[in-house]
Design an enzyme around this catalytic site. Structure first.
Site, PDB file in Angstrom:
ATOM      1  N   HIS A 140      -0.922  14.937 -30.835  1.00 29.75           N
ATOM      2  CA  HIS A 140      -1.907  14.788 -29.764  1.00 29.75           C
ATOM      3  C   HIS A 140      -1.208  15.069 -28.445  1.00 29.75           C
ATOM      4  CE1 HIS A 140      -5.144  13.553 -27.270  1.00 29.75           C
ATOM      5  NE2 HIS A 140      -4.534  12.467 -26.839  1.00 29.75           N
ATOM      6  N   ASP A 158      -1.203  15.290 -24.737  1.00 30.88           N
ATOM      7  CA  ASP A 158      -1.612  15.072 -23.354  1.00 30.88           C
ATOM      8  C   ASP A 158      -0.744  15.974 -22.489  1.00 30.88           C
ATOM      9  OD1 ASP A 158      -3.498  12.815 -23.768  1.00 30.88           O
ATOM     10  OD2 ASP A 158      -1.697  11.864 -24.537  1.00 30.88           O
ATOM     11  N   ASP A 189      -9.099  11.330 -28.480  1.00 35.95           N
ATOM     12  CA  ASP A 189      -8.855  10.168 -27.620  1.00 35.95           C
ATOM     13  C   ASP A 189      -9.747  10.191 -26.389  1.00 35.95           C
ATOM     14  OD1 ASP A 189      -7.626   7.795 -26.933  1.00 35.95           O
ATOM     15  OD2 ASP A 189      -5.979   8.751 -25.874  1.00 35.95           O
ATOM     16  N   HIS A 201      -8.113  14.179 -20.119  1.00 29.24           N
ATOM     17  CA  HIS A 201      -8.564  12.808 -19.874  1.00 29.24           C
ATOM     18  C   HIS A 201      -7.536  11.951 -19.142  1.00 29.24           C
ATOM     19  CE1 HIS A 201      -7.168  13.108 -24.136  1.00 29.24           C
ATOM     20  NE2 HIS A 201      -6.404  12.101 -23.783  1.00 29.24           N
TER      21      HIS A 201
END
Length: 904
Positions: A17, A19, A129, A352
């Site tokens: 994941h 980010d 997420d 996000h």
């Protein structure tokens, strides 16, 4: 479900994941991204049992990698084409609620375009997420030919460090049916044990037994089929290079379970074949309503509000100005390239952890630079493109002193607005005389009176304000920069238009003064603003009462400011233990008149609020001990500080509401500032603008909710009404609100905190937002609800003012007035843009109503009109120049119109 009841299959999906920026900056994270993808390529090329690697649903990871490792382009392309490096369908993993409806679609559109460029098809709606998901996602995914959504939040409660609470979910299974308001449904895959439930699989026998005994039980508890999903990765997780060896070990230990390294596509296909006859249906928004309310992350909507405001400005610039002007462009290919560039640059601020304002300070400093690049670049692009269009318009006039002003109508919305335009009434170029003497010469000339003549010959009054001498320059297409000084004025006039996209040429003409007999909006004696629709009474404490002259209903004491302590973090608000709210109800405000004319009045109220300087010393101790915000007990300091507040009220001629701009000099820390708007009526529900939806939400939370605060997201506005009257608050980049006591709307204007929060000690002093902070909103009174009164149309048009271009007089092939199209219907227009990849114009609306609405479209230059999907793929042919189509309740409808002579 028993582990041994049937032969189960465990699908291990390797992923990370990613980010893009979060607890480190982009470039710090990129270092680890490059190492990750290097390792992934080695696994894919050298380990035939390593089936595939899931690139977190994004395409930008490939771009970020190849900027450093361009020599590996062919290796990357090969693995993507073979479906082993799985990218998309999004460009980036953006926040769902804090980016606009069209931004969500551009993310999908350009992600899909990247996939096509790399030679990959398919994709699922991947929201691992995302901090809650809008209710229209299933409709968008279905239109994009994706019938599956995978997500971690919104149904199951999550807590500190992304722990999943093992209690009752809204669905008994990790597989569910997710339904949009229009009835569109997709298969939902819930990460019931998070997207790291297959992380770091042991190879050693005893450790593997302990690991899989636990994991098989956890996944089997929520699986509706014999197919179990294990996500082999986590946030920024390096690839597990011995994962296939670990899988071999698992197959040896558990003969009743087949373990395999797999892709999402394989897992989803097998799950679909074995689903039970009925699944739990989840409808609409996924916002963790049935939780204790402490871990919904809703307060990221108010973290670093300055970022949200910059984003709102950039989105409005692209959606309402740049894209629609492409309909007039002579080179649409050039236009498409530039708009994609600006959108992708803007969307790099949309992940996000970026737009949510919940990263370290270095991340958000870089975001501010990106926003500035988009704003300045897109504005210059817009100006140049408008200038090119005006050069082809007939701007001649029988009075040689008339100054042509071309007003563009690019939003397609009702544009009856008071327009302000800066006009150079006289220029002297440096080449014409000694530049040092030019300002004196220009200042010595007396300005005449002016009148505005519209394209139909009618004269209207205008207000002209002398701005003095200004420096400027022209940038010729075939020569060097030409500097000049000019005498500049600000012209204010009322522009009235219907729902169309086009332009009209009007003229600023010297005129003999006729005197001003029109009444002024500001009444200094009674401290009152008044136009045709509303009356605003200003009170001594700086609040104001608003009366709707159409209904004679008054909304008293609007705009009181409320300040409370905040001992939470960038993710979540937690009020300080004192529990006190300091308000401006007993303060005194001074009045300053900034503008006073028949067209517009602007009044500034000067006040201040004395608040504690910060939280007390206990907060820092709680931060360092990683005490989760619900358990914090810090109070506020005894030392105080004064926060000066300037509130500017603007009422324009013909406006249906009051515009408010607030400037606060934040000298405090660890606190929240809100504006309060009592509506009255003790309503049970309210409405909020969301993604392709005006959602109806209850004023009280579910019974599971224990958080004393019940904040919500909004896009453009929030609205509440009783049986007769309603009030809508439309904001610019203000995305957090709360309904207090069923009768008051509280809008968050500023939230100042000092840490990132979540899973470590990350101090963020710049999140305290020290210095000048701004907030802008419009207060719109109306009858009944925001839907029944159609006040949502006013709210959507609030940020838009028609752009004006000054030109010289010249003949042109285009007439003085031009209209691309006109439409009617109780719908919300969200997009007017040049189609991707081929000729055509894209028009998109959504129906916010629970009943069908007829869309009527007149497009005089159309050759054909097609019904499309959100990816602009043509489907049914609807006709030519005139279209009448029924739009179903809550439907998103996209049309692609091809013109008789497309400009390429």
């Amino acid at each position: 479900m028993s582990v041994t009841a049937t032969k189960q299959t465990a699908y291990i999906i390797s992923h990370s994941h990613w980010d893009r920026e979060w607890y480190m900056s982009l470039e710090e994270h990129r270092y680890y991204l490059v190492k990750l993808i290097d390792d992934v390529l080695n696994q894919l090329e050298n380990n035939p049992d390593f089936h595939s690697f899931h690139m977190d649903g994004q395409t930008i990871m490939v771009d970020d990698y190849l900027e450093v490792r361009p020599e590996n382009r062919e290796r990357v392309e090969k693995q993507i084409k073979e479906g082993r490096m799985v990218i998309g369908p999004w460009y980036i993993l953006q926040d769902a609620f804090l980016t606009s409806s069209e931004a969500n679609l551009r993310n999908l559109l350009y992600g899909k375009k990247d996939m096509e460029r790399w030679g990959q098809e398919g994709g699922i709606g991947y929201f691992p997420d995302t901090f809650g998901i809008y209710g229209q996602a299933p409709q968008i995914l279905k239109q994009a030919n994706m019938g599956v959504a995978a997500f971690g939040r919104g149904v199951t409660p999550t807590g500190f460090n992304n722990q999943v609470f093992q209690n009752e979910y809204s669905s008994p299974y990790s597989e569910l049916s997710w339904e949009a308001p229009d009835g569109s449904s997709v298969l939902g895959i819930l990460f019931a044990n998070w997207y790291s439930n297959g992380n770091e699989i042991p190879v050693e026998e005893e450790a593997a037994k302990n690991y899989w005994n636990k994991k098989l039980e956890e996944s089997g508890r929520y699986a509706s089929t014999k197919h179990l999903l294990y996500m082999n990765g986590c946030d920024h997780q390096p690839v597990q290079t011995d994962v296939t060896t670990a899988i071999e070990r698992a197959n040896q230990l558990y003969p009743d379970v087949q373990f395999k390294h797999a892709s999402f596509q394989e897992y989803v296909a097998n799950v679909k074949n074995d689903l039970p006859e009925s699944l739990q249906t989840i409808q609409g928004e996924l916002r963790n309503q049935k939780t204790d309310g402490w871990s919904t992350l809703v307060n990221t909507a108010s973290a670093r509000i300055y970022l949200k405001q910059a984003n709102d400005h950039s989105q409005t610039l692209l959606e309402n100005y740049v894209e629609p002007l492409g309909l007039f462009a002579s080179d649409r290919s050039f236009y498409r390239s530039y708009t994609e560039y600006f959108w992708k640059l803007l969307m790099q601020n949309h992940p996000h952890d970026s737009i949510c304002g919940c990263s370290v300070d270095s991340v958000h400093r870089e975001m501010a630079t990106r926003f500035e690049k988009v704003s300045l670049g897109a504005q210059k692009f817009l100006e140049e493109q408008m200038q090119q269009v005006t050069q082809t318009i007939d701007t001649t006039h029988n009075n040689p002193e008339a100054i042509p002003l071309v007003v563009f109508h690019t939003s397609g919305k009702q544009a009856s607005k008071v327009v302000k335009a800066k006009v150079m009434v006289k220029k002297i170029y440096f080449e014409e005389m000694d530049f040092q003497k030019i300002p004196e010469k220009l200042n010595s000339e007396e300005l005449p009176e002016y009148v505005m003549e519209l394209d139909d010959g009618r004269e209207i009054s205008c207000d002209v304000k002398d701005l003095g001498v200004r420096f400027g320059y022209d940038l010729p297409h075939d020569g060097f920069r030409r500097p000049y000084y000019g005498r500049e004025v600000e012209v204010t006039f009322l522009q009235e238009e219907a729902n169309r996209v086009g332009y009209n040429c009007c003229f600023l003409i010297p005129h003999t003064s006729r005197g001003n007999k029109e009444s002024l909006i500001w009444n200094s004696k009674e401290k009152r603003l008044e136009n045709e629709t509303v009356v605003v009474e200003i009170h001594a404490n700086g609040s104001y009462s608003l009366t709707d002259k159409r209904t004679n209903h008054t909304y008293p004491l609007l705009g009181i400011y409320e300040n409370t302590g905040d001992i939470g973090n960038e993710y979540m608000y937690k009020q300080s233990s004192d529990g006190n709210a300091i308000t401006s109800a007993n303060e005194v405000a001074d009045i300053e008149v900034l503008e006073d004319s028949p067209l517009s009045a602007k009044i500034r109220l000067h006040s201040s609020l004395t608040v504690p300087l910060s939280a007390d010393e206990q907060l820092q101790k709680e931060r360092e001990k990683l005490i989760w915000h619900p358990e914090r007990r810090a109070g506020r300091s005894d030392e105080t500080t004064v926060i000066p507040i300037c509130t500017t009220l603007t009422l324009d001629k013909g406006a249906n509401g009051l515009k408010v701009d607030v400037a606060m000099d934040n000298t405090g820390r660890d606190h929240r500032m809100r504006a309060l708007f009592p509506v009255g009526g003790k309503a049970e529900h309210h409405y909020a603008d969301s993604i392709f939806e005006i959602v109806k939400r209850p004023n009280e939370p579910e019974q599971e909710w224990t958080n004393p605060s019940v904040m919500h997201h909004m896009q453009r506005f929030v609205s509440m009404n009783d049986d007769r009257f309603g009030l809508t608050i439309a904001g610019k980049g203000l995305h957090e609100y709360e309904i207090i006591d069923k009768d008051t709307i509280a809008i968050t204007l500023l939230r100042a905190v000092g840490e990132m929060g979540d899973w470590g000690v990350f101090e963020t002093p710049e999140a305290q937002c020290q210095g000048i902070n701004h907030a802008s909103f419009m207060i719109i009174p109306h009858e009944s609800s925001v839907l029944e009164s159609k006040a949502y149309l006013e709210a959507y048009s609030y940020p838009y003012t028609p752009p004006v271009v000054q030109d010289s007089q010249h003949p042109g092939e285009l007439p003085k007035t031009g209209t691309e199209f006109h439409w009617e219907g109780d719908l919300a227009l969200t997009s007017v843009k040049v189609a991707e990849g081929e000729s055509g114009t894209v028009l998109r609306w959504y129906n916010p109503n629970n009943h069908p609405v007829t869309l009527s479209l007149a497009y005089p230059d159309a050759a054909e009109c097609y019904l499309s999907d959100v990816l602009e793929q043509k489907n049914d042919r609807l006709g030519g120049t005139t279209i009448n189509r029924t739009v179903n309740p809550f439907e998103i409808v996209t049309l692609v119109v091809t013109k008789k002579k497309e400009k390429e």
